[in-house]
Design a protein around this motif. Structure first.
Motif, PDB file in Angstrom:
ATOM      1  N   GLU A  96       0.828  -1.202   0.000  1.00 31.99           N
ATOM      2  CA  GLU A  96       0.000   0.000   0.000  1.00 31.99           C
ATOM      3  C   GLU A  96       0.867   1.258   0.000  1.00 31.99           C
ATOM      4  O   GLU A  96       0.600   2.213  -0.746  1.00 31.99           O
ATOM      5  CB  GLU A  96      -0.910  -0.016   1.224  1.00 31.99           C
ATOM      6  CG  GLU A  96      -1.822   1.166   1.362  1.00 31.99           C
ATOM      7  CD  GLU A  96      -2.635   1.084   2.642  1.00 31.99           C
ATOM      8  OE1 GLU A  96      -2.878   2.154   3.229  1.00 31.99           O
ATOM      9  OE2 GLU A  96      -3.009  -0.031   3.058  1.00 31.99           O
ATOM     10  N   SER A  97       1.925   1.257   0.802  1.00 36.39           N
ATOM     11  CA  SER A  97       2.836   2.400   0.848  1.00 36.39           C
ATOM     12  C   SER A  97       3.554   2.585  -0.475  1.00 36.39           C
ATOM     13  O   SER A  97       3.721   3.704  -0.956  1.00 36.39           O
ATOM     14  CB  SER A  97       3.860   2.213   1.964  1.00 36.39           C
ATOM     15  OG  SER A  97       3.227   2.118   3.201  1.00 36.39           O
ATOM     16  N   TYR A  98       3.982   1.493  -1.067  1.00 34.33           N
ATOM     17  CA  TYR A  98       4.664   1.557  -2.365  1.00 34.33           C
ATOM     18  C   TYR A  98       3.748   2.152  -3.427  1.00 34.33           C
ATOM     19  O   TYR A  98       4.154   3.022  -4.195  1.00 34.33           O
ATOM     20  CB  TYR A  98       5.125   0.163  -2.782  1.00 34.33           C
ATOM     21  CG  TYR A  98       5.703   0.126  -4.179  1.00 34.33           C
ATOM     22  CD1 TYR A  98       6.999   0.569  -4.420  1.00 34.33           C
ATOM     23  CD2 TYR A  98       4.950  -0.343  -5.251  1.00 34.33           C
ATOM     24  CE1 TYR A  98       7.527   0.542  -5.697  1.00 34.33           C
ATOM     25  CE2 TYR A  98       5.467  -0.379  -6.529  1.00 34.33           C
ATOM     26  CZ  TYR A  98       6.754   0.070  -6.745  1.00 34.33           C
ATOM     27  OH  TYR A  98       7.271   0.053  -8.008  1.00 34.33           O
ATOM     28  N   LYS A  99       2.500   1.706  -3.459  1.00 29.63           N
ATOM     29  CA  LYS A  99       1.551   2.238  -4.440  1.00 29.63           C
ATOM     30  C   LYS A  99       1.312   3.726  -4.221  1.00 29.63           C
ATOM     31  O   LYS A  99       1.210   4.496  -5.181  1.00 29.63           O
ATOM     32  CB  LYS A  99       0.230   1.475  -4.361  1.00 29.63           C
ATOM     33  CG  LYS A  99       0.311   0.083  -4.936  1.00 29.63           C
ATOM     34  CD  LYS A  99      -1.031  -0.627  -4.827  1.00 29.63           C
ATOM     35  CE  LYS A  99      -0.938  -2.037  -5.391  1.00 29.63           C
ATOM     36  NZ  LYS A  99      -2.219  -2.753  -5.257  1.00 29.63           N
ATOM     37  N   GLU A 100       1.234   4.140  -2.961  1.00 28.45           N
ATOM     38  CA  GLU A 100       1.029   5.553  -2.665  1.00 28.45           C
ATOM     39  C   GLU A 100       2.225   6.385  -3.122  1.00 28.45           C
ATOM     40  O   GLU A 100       2.058   7.469  -3.688  1.00 28.45           O
ATOM     41  CB  GLU A 100       0.795   5.731  -1.172  1.00 28.45           C
ATOM     42  CG  GLU A 100       0.408   7.141  -0.793  1.00 28.45           C
ATOM     43  CD  GLU A 100       0.048   7.245   0.671  1.00 28.45           C
ATOM     44  OE1 GLU A 100       0.318   8.316   1.251  1.00 28.45           O
ATOM     45  OE2 GLU A 100      -0.505   6.275   1.225  1.00 28.45           O
ATOM     46  N   ILE A 101       3.417   5.879  -2.903  1.00 28.45           N
ATOM     47  CA  ILE A 101       4.624   6.598  -3.337  1.00 28.45           C
ATOM     48  C   ILE A 101       4.668   6.678  -4.857  1.00 28.45           C
ATOM     49  O   ILE A 101       5.014   7.712  -5.435  1.00 28.45           O
ATOM     50  CB  ILE A 101       5.888   5.917  -2.777  1.00 28.45           C
ATOM     51  CG1 ILE A 101       5.967   6.142  -1.278  1.00 28.45           C
ATOM     52  CG2 ILE A 101       7.141   6.438  -3.463  1.00 28.45           C
ATOM     53  CD1 ILE A 101       7.038   5.322  -0.583  1.00 28.45           C
ATOM     54  N   MET A 102       4.293   5.613  -5.539  1.00 28.25           N
ATOM     55  CA  MET A 102       4.320   5.609  -7.004  1.00 28.25           C
ATOM     56  C   MET A 102       3.281   6.570  -7.591  1.00 28.25           C
ATOM     57  O   MET A 102       3.463   7.071  -8.700  1.00 28.25           O
ATOM     58  CB  MET A 102       4.062   4.201  -7.541  1.00 28.25           C
ATOM     59  CG  MET A 102       5.231   3.256  -7.342  1.00 28.25           C
ATOM     60  SD  MET A 102       6.647   3.755  -8.304  1.00 28.25           S
ATOM     61  CE  MET A 102       7.778   4.305  -7.065  1.00 28.25           C
ATOM     62  N   ASN A 103       2.198   6.824  -6.869  1.00 27.48           N
ATOM     63  CA  ASN A 103       1.172   7.742  -7.361  1.00 27.48           C
ATOM     64  C   ASN A 103       1.465   9.206  -7.066  1.00 27.48           C
ATOM     65  O   ASN A 103       0.739  10.078  -7.534  1.00 27.48           O
ATOM     66  CB  ASN A 103      -0.193   7.378  -6.768  1.00 27.48           C
ATOM     67  CG  ASN A 103      -0.740   6.101  -7.359  1.00 27.48           C
ATOM     68  OD1 ASN A 103      -0.420   5.750  -8.498  1.00 27.48           O
ATOM     69  ND2 ASN A 103      -1.548   5.384  -6.599  1.00 27.48           N
ATOM     70  N   MET A 104       2.515   9.484  -6.318  1.00 29.83           N
ATOM     71  CA  MET A 104       2.884  10.878  -6.014  1.00 29.83           C
ATOM     72  C   MET A 104       3.413  11.553  -7.264  1.00 29.83           C
ATOM     73  O   MET A 104       4.150  10.959  -8.052  1.00 29.83           O
ATOM     74  CB  MET A 104       3.950  10.932  -4.933  1.00 29.83           C
ATOM     75  CG  MET A 104       3.465  10.627  -3.577  1.00 29.83           C
ATOM     76  SD  MET A 104       4.837  10.845  -2.436  1.00 29.83           S
ATOM     77  CE  MET A 104       4.067  10.385  -0.929  1.00 29.83           C
ATOM     78  N   GLN A 105       3.047  12.815  -7.412  1.00 29.65           N
ATOM     79  CA  GLN A 105       3.564  13.599  -8.524  1.00 29.65           C
ATOM     80  C   GLN A 105       4.775  14.388  -8.049  1.00 29.65           C
ATOM     81  O   GLN A 105       4.794  14.934  -6.953  1.00 29.65           O
ATOM     82  CB  GLN A 105       2.503  14.543  -9.053  1.00 29.65           C
ATOM     83  CG  GLN A 105       1.348  13.800  -9.684  1.00 29.65           C
ATOM     84  CD  GLN A 105       0.323  14.770 -10.248  1.00 29.65           C
ATOM     85  OE1 GLN A 105       0.460  15.972 -10.122  1.00 29.65           O
ATOM     86  NE2 GLN A 105      -0.708  14.221 -10.875  1.00 29.65           N
ATOM     87  N   ILE A 106       5.763  14.443  -8.917  1.00 29.40           N
ATOM     88  CA  ILE A 106       7.004  15.140  -8.550  1.00 29.40           C
ATOM     89  C   ILE A 106       6.985  16.543  -9.100  1.00 29.40           C
ATOM     90  O   ILE A 106       6.548  16.873 -10.112  1.00 29.40           O
ATOM     91  CB  ILE A 106       8.237  14.387  -9.068  1.00 29.40           C
ATOM     92  CG1 ILE A 106       8.275  13.028  -8.409  1.00 29.40           C
ATOM     93  CG2 ILE A 106       9.479  15.168  -8.799  1.00 29.40           C
ATOM     94  CD1 ILE A 106       9.405  12.146  -8.883  1.00 29.40           C
TER      95      ILE A 106
END
Length: 106
Positions: A96-106
Motif C-alpha cells: 500500500e505504501s509503495y503504491k502511494e509513493i508511485m502515485n505521487m507527482q514530482i
C-alpha cells in the motif's frame, strides 16, 4: 507451506497483532533505513516459514500416532497462524505504501 508464494489476503487484524505491533519495533537498533526494514521483514518471513513447517511436522506426528498431545498441535498451529497473519498484514502495508509513493507527482 512456503508463505512467500501466497496470494493476497486482506482484512487480517486482531488485538494480538495490534498489541504486538505496539510493543515491538520492526527494526532493532538505530538503523531505520529501508534496507534495514526490508531485512527485518525477510527475517520475519523466514520465521513464519519455520513456524509453518513446525506446525506441519506436528500434524504429521499426530496423524501417525507418534504424539497424542493435542495441546502441542494446537500451540504449533496457533503460532503459525499468528505469524502468517502478521507477515501478511505487514506485506499489505508495504505494498500500500509503495503504491502511494508511485502515485505521487514530482
Amino acid at each position: 507451506m512456503d508463505v512467500s508464494t501466497l496470494s493476497s489476503l486482506s482484512s487480517v487484524s486482531s488485538t494480538y497483532l495490534d498489541d504486538y505491533a505496539k510493543t515491538k519495533s520492526m527494526v532493532q537498533g538505530e538503523d531505520d533505513s529501508f534496507s534495514a526494514v526490508l531485512d527485518s521483514m525477510l527475517k520475519a518471513v523466514n520465521e513464519t516459514n519455520d513456524l509453518q513447517n513446525q506446525a506441519e511436522e506436528e500434524q504429521i506426528r499426530f496423524a501417525l500416532g507418534l504424539s497424542d498431545n493435542t495441546h502441542d498441535l494446537l500451540i504449533a498451529e496457533s503460532k503459525a497462524a499468528v505469524a502468517l497473519q502478521y507477515t501478511v498484514a505487514v506485506r499489505d502495508k508495504i505494498v500500500e505504501s509503495y503504491k502511494e509513493i508511485m502515485n505521487m507527482q514530482i
